[in-house]
Design an enzyme around this catalytic site. Structure first.
Site, PDB file in Angstrom:
ATOM      1  N   ASP A  47      70.842  10.468  89.574  1.00 42.33           N
ATOM      2  CA  ASP A  47      70.134  10.225  88.314  1.00 42.33           C
ATOM      3  C   ASP A  47      70.271  11.435  87.393  1.00 42.33           C
ATOM      4  O   ASP A  47      69.844  12.536  87.730  1.00 42.33           O
ATOM      5  CB  ASP A  47      68.643   9.982  88.602  1.00 42.33           C
ATOM      6  CG  ASP A  47      67.868   9.656  87.329  1.00 42.33           C
ATOM      7  OD1 ASP A  47      67.835   8.472  86.955  1.00 42.33           O
ATOM      8  OD2 ASP A  47      67.320  10.588  86.692  1.00 42.33           O
ATOM      9  N   TYR A  52      69.403  16.337  80.120  1.00 51.17           N
ATOM     10  CA  TYR A  52      69.375  17.341  81.186  1.00 51.17           C
ATOM     11  C   TYR A  52      70.505  18.376  81.051  1.00 51.17           C
ATOM     12  O   TYR A  52      70.512  19.366  81.772  1.00 51.17           O
ATOM     13  CB  TYR A  52      69.471  16.697  82.586  1.00 51.17           C
ATOM     14  CG  TYR A  52      68.411  15.672  82.921  1.00 51.17           C
ATOM     15  CD1 TYR A  52      67.301  15.484  82.106  1.00 51.17           C
ATOM     16  CD2 TYR A  52      68.518  14.868  84.050  1.00 51.17           C
ATOM     17  CE1 TYR A  52      66.334  14.530  82.411  1.00 51.17           C
ATOM     18  CE2 TYR A  52      67.558  13.917  84.362  1.00 51.17           C
ATOM     19  CZ  TYR A  52      66.475  13.741  83.530  1.00 51.17           C
ATOM     20  OH  TYR A  52      65.530  12.789  83.848  1.00 51.17           O
ATOM     21  N   LYS A  77      71.062   8.537  80.681  1.00 51.60           N
ATOM     22  CA  LYS A  77      70.052   8.054  79.732  1.00 51.60           C
ATOM     23  C   LYS A  77      70.361   8.468  78.300  1.00 51.60           C
ATOM     24  O   LYS A  77      70.957   9.519  78.057  1.00 51.60           O
ATOM     25  CB  LYS A  77      68.662   8.594  80.114  1.00 51.60           C
ATOM     26  CG  LYS A  77      68.364   8.502  81.602  1.00 51.60           C
ATOM     27  CD  LYS A  77      66.936   8.846  81.960  1.00 51.60           C
ATOM     28  CE  LYS A  77      66.780   8.900  83.476  1.00 51.60           C
ATOM     29  NZ  LYS A  77      67.019  10.249  84.041  1.00 51.60           N
ATOM     30  N   HIS A 110      65.720   6.531  77.210  1.00 52.62           N
ATOM     31  CA  HIS A 110      64.915   7.559  77.874  1.00 52.62           C
ATOM     32  C   HIS A 110      63.406   7.466  77.582  1.00 52.62           C
ATOM     33  O   HIS A 110      62.582   7.739  78.456  1.00 52.62           O
ATOM     34  CB  HIS A 110      65.459   8.947  77.498  1.00 52.62           C
ATOM     35  CG  HIS A 110      65.259   9.996  78.545  1.00 52.62           C
ATOM     36  ND1 HIS A 110      66.180  10.963  78.835  1.00 52.62           N
ATOM     37  CD2 HIS A 110      64.222  10.219  79.384  1.00 52.62           C
ATOM     38  CE1 HIS A 110      65.716  11.748  79.803  1.00 52.62           C
ATOM     39  NE2 HIS A 110      64.522  11.320  80.150  1.00 52.62           N
TER      40      HIS A 110
HETATM   41  N1  NAP Z   1      62.951   9.222  82.842  1.00 51.36           N
HETATM   42  C1  NAP Z   1      62.207  10.282  82.680  1.00 51.36           C
HETATM   43  O1  NAP Z   1      61.542  10.457  81.662  1.00 51.36           O
HETATM   44  C2  NAP Z   1      62.136  11.294  83.780  1.00 51.36           C
HETATM   45  C3  NAP Z   1      61.193  12.331  83.700  1.00 51.36           C
HETATM   46  C4  NAP Z   1      61.150  13.262  84.740  1.00 51.36           C
HETATM   47  C5  NAP Z   1      62.037  13.159  85.806  1.00 51.36           C
HETATM   48  N2  NAP Z   1      62.969  12.135  85.843  1.00 51.36           N
HETATM   49  C6  NAP Z   1      63.934  12.021  86.977  1.00 51.36           C
HETATM   50  O2  NAP Z   1      63.206  11.927  88.196  1.00 51.36           O
HETATM   51  C7  NAP Z   1      63.650  12.940  89.089  1.00 51.36           C
HETATM   52  C8  NAP Z   1      62.538  13.361  90.023  1.00 51.36           C
HETATM   53  O3  NAP Z   1      61.418  13.863  89.332  1.00 51.36           O
HETATM   54  P1  NAP Z   1      61.041  15.437  89.302  1.00 51.36           P
HETATM   55  O4  NAP Z   1      62.256  16.247  89.498  1.00 51.36           O
HETATM   56  O5  NAP Z   1      60.248  15.633  88.059  1.00 51.36           O
HETATM   57  O6  NAP Z   1      60.017  15.604  90.499  1.00 51.36           O
HETATM   58  P2  NAP Z   1      59.961  15.270  92.058  1.00 51.36           P
HETATM   59  O7  NAP Z   1      61.233  14.692  92.536  1.00 51.36           O
HETATM   60  O8  NAP Z   1      58.692  14.530  92.277  1.00 51.36           O
HETATM   61  O9  NAP Z   1      59.751  16.710  92.695  1.00 51.36           O
HETATM   62  C9  NAP Z   1      60.746  17.693  92.701  1.00 51.36           C
HETATM   63  C10 NAP Z   1      60.097  19.005  93.157  1.00 51.36           C
HETATM   64  O10 NAP Z   1      59.566  18.841  94.471  1.00 51.36           O
HETATM   65  C11 NAP Z   1      60.125  19.794  95.356  1.00 51.36           C
HETATM   66  N3  NAP Z   1      60.454  19.068  96.598  1.00 51.36           N
HETATM   67  C12 NAP Z   1      61.517  18.261  96.822  1.00 51.36           C
HETATM   68  N4  NAP Z   1      61.461  17.716  98.046  1.00 51.36           N
HETATM   69  C13 NAP Z   1      60.360  18.201  98.634  1.00 51.36           C
HETATM   70  C14 NAP Z   1      59.774  18.008  99.902  1.00 51.36           C
HETATM   71  N5  NAP Z   1      60.336  17.201 100.797  1.00 51.36           N
HETATM   72  N6  NAP Z   1      58.596  18.657 100.177  1.00 51.36           N
HETATM   73  C15 NAP Z   1      58.040  19.471  99.258  1.00 51.36           C
HETATM   74  N7  NAP Z   1      58.547  19.689  98.036  1.00 51.36           N
HETATM   75  C16 NAP Z   1      59.697  19.060  97.715  1.00 51.36           C
HETATM   76  C17 NAP Z   1      61.369  20.324  94.667  1.00 51.36           C
HETATM   77  O11 NAP Z   1      61.554  21.669  94.990  1.00 51.36           O
HETATM   78  P3  NAP Z   1      63.012  22.238  95.442  1.00 51.36           P
HETATM   79  O12 NAP Z   1      64.002  21.768  94.421  1.00 51.36           O
HETATM   80  O13 NAP Z   1      62.783  23.712  95.446  1.00 51.36           O
HETATM   81  O14 NAP Z   1      63.279  21.665  96.797  1.00 51.36           O
HETATM   82  C18 NAP Z   1      61.032  20.166  93.198  1.00 51.36           C
HETATM   83  O15 NAP Z   1      60.321  21.285  92.723  1.00 51.36           O
HETATM   84  C19 NAP Z   1      64.145  14.033  88.141  1.00 51.36           C
HETATM   85  O16 NAP Z   1      64.910  15.007  88.781  1.00 51.36           O
HETATM   86  C20 NAP Z   1      64.871  13.210  87.122  1.00 51.36           C
HETATM   87  O17 NAP Z   1      66.142  12.817  87.618  1.00 51.36           O
HETATM   88  C21 NAP Z   1      63.013  11.213  84.852  1.00 51.36           C
END
Ligand code: NAP
Length: 283
Positions: A47, A52, A77, A110
């Site tokens: 994704d 980004y 997106k 987005h």
């Molecule tokens: N459409 C939109 O508007 C939108 C908005 C936000 C995000 N997104 C997408 O959704 C994806 C995921 O969301 P996100 O990156 O905001 O948050 P997330 O996936 O909920 O959390 C990522 C964070 O959690 C940590 N983490 C990962 N695996 C873990 C585990 N097993 N145990 C503990 N901590 C863990 C990571 O740290 P480390 O990297 O240090 O492991 C990172 O800091 C994004 O990367 C993006 O592709 C889309």
């Protein structure tokens, strides 16, 4: 639904891996290596977004990962500065050039904005031209979906929204389920914060799983696609290793009680009305 399945069908028949690799905040310089690790570990769904600024590195990883193009599921997106019919075509071409692809698996709007309806007409053409296998939206509430569906032809295949145990989005979730729009969760593990949630820790002990794995499994059992991000191989592995256990009905219900209406990101109604201005909106 069989929650042991690692893929599911979207409303247009396209298969999507139910666990994808999120890449928000991974720098273009580092993203190639991390996506190559993710693919090695077994991720087949990546994704990204033009916002980004890492599509080029992801394109390098796709090219060099050793898999056939059709073995991967790639999402990008359309950013809000690029809305409108002509701008959307330009933005899409740029994304395809950055990713070095001739077709994309999923292209998403987005954020909801009034002009997105014009963009959607271009997205429908990408589908007809077979340059996008599926199209969808992000951050759409029920009223935004109703507005879009009322004036366009293709119903979104996906709505990618913030969902986690503290923000369950009941109204949007139910509307999507009823209308055969797949729900995909961003920040599914609350940017790592689920690690401190007692109930998830306790449930995890029963199955020998981490709180993040419990949260991701909870999504899958609600038929929600997840795209956790990690920069660490150990966590990338953990976040995929969620197909060998089942949360009980009782576990599912106790996680349902964690709802607090807590958002980590913007409220889509704010963006719909005001757009996004980094100077005003980012602290
Ligand atoms: N459409 C939109 O508007 C939108 C908005 C936000 C995000 N997104 C997408 O959704 C994806 C995921 O969301 P996100 O990156 O905001 O948050 P997330 O996936 O909920 O959390 C990522 C964070 O959690 C940590 N983490 C990962 N695996 C873990 C585990 N097993 N145990 C503990 N901590 C863990 C990571 O740290 P480390 O990297 O240090 O492991 C990172 O800091 C994004 O990367 C993006 O592709 C889309």
């Amino acid at each position: 639904v069989n929650h042991k399945e690692t893929t599911r069908k979207l409303n247009n028949g396209v298969d999507i891996p139910v666990v994808g690799f999120g890449t928000f905040k991974i720098d273009d310089k580092n993203v190639k290596e991390l996506v190559l690790s993710a693919v090695d570990i077994g991720y087949r769904h990546i994704d990204t977004a033009s916002y980004y600024n890492n599509e080029k590195g992801i394109g390098e990883a796709i090219k060099d990962c050793g898999l056939k193009r059709e073995e991967l599921f790639i999402t990008s997106k359309l950013w809000m500065d690029d809305l409108g019919y002509n701008n959307t075509i330009k933005a899409f071409e740029k994304t395809m050039e950055n990713l070095k692809l001739d077709y994309i698996d999923l292209y998403l709007v987005h954020w909801p904005r009034p002009l997105a309806v014009e963009s959607w007409k271009a997205l429908e053409e990408f589908v007809q031209q077979k340059r996008a296998r599926a199209i969808g939206v992000c951050n759409y509430k029920k009223q935004h979906l109703e507005e879009l569906i009322a004036s366009t032809n293709i119903i979104p295949a996906i709505n990618q929204i913030e969902i986690h145990p503290k923000l369950q989005q009941q109204e949007t979730y139910e509307y999507c389920m009823k209308n055969n729009i797949a729900v995909e969760a961003w920040s599914p593990i609350m940017k790592g914060k689920v690690a401190e949630m007692e109930i998830l820790i306790t449930i995890g002990h029963k199955y020998n799983k981490s709180p993040a794995q419990v949260a991701l499994r909870w999504h899958l059992q609600k038929n929600i696609i997840v795209i956790p991000k990690s920069s660490h191989q150990e966590r990338m592995k953990q976040n995929m290793d969620i197909f060998d256990f089942n949360l009980s009905d009782e576990d599912m219900l106790s996680i349902a009680t964690l709802e607090e209406d807590i958002r980590l990101g913007f409220d889509p109604d704010y963006i719909y009305k005001n757009g996004f201005d980094p100077k005003r909106d980012l602290k």
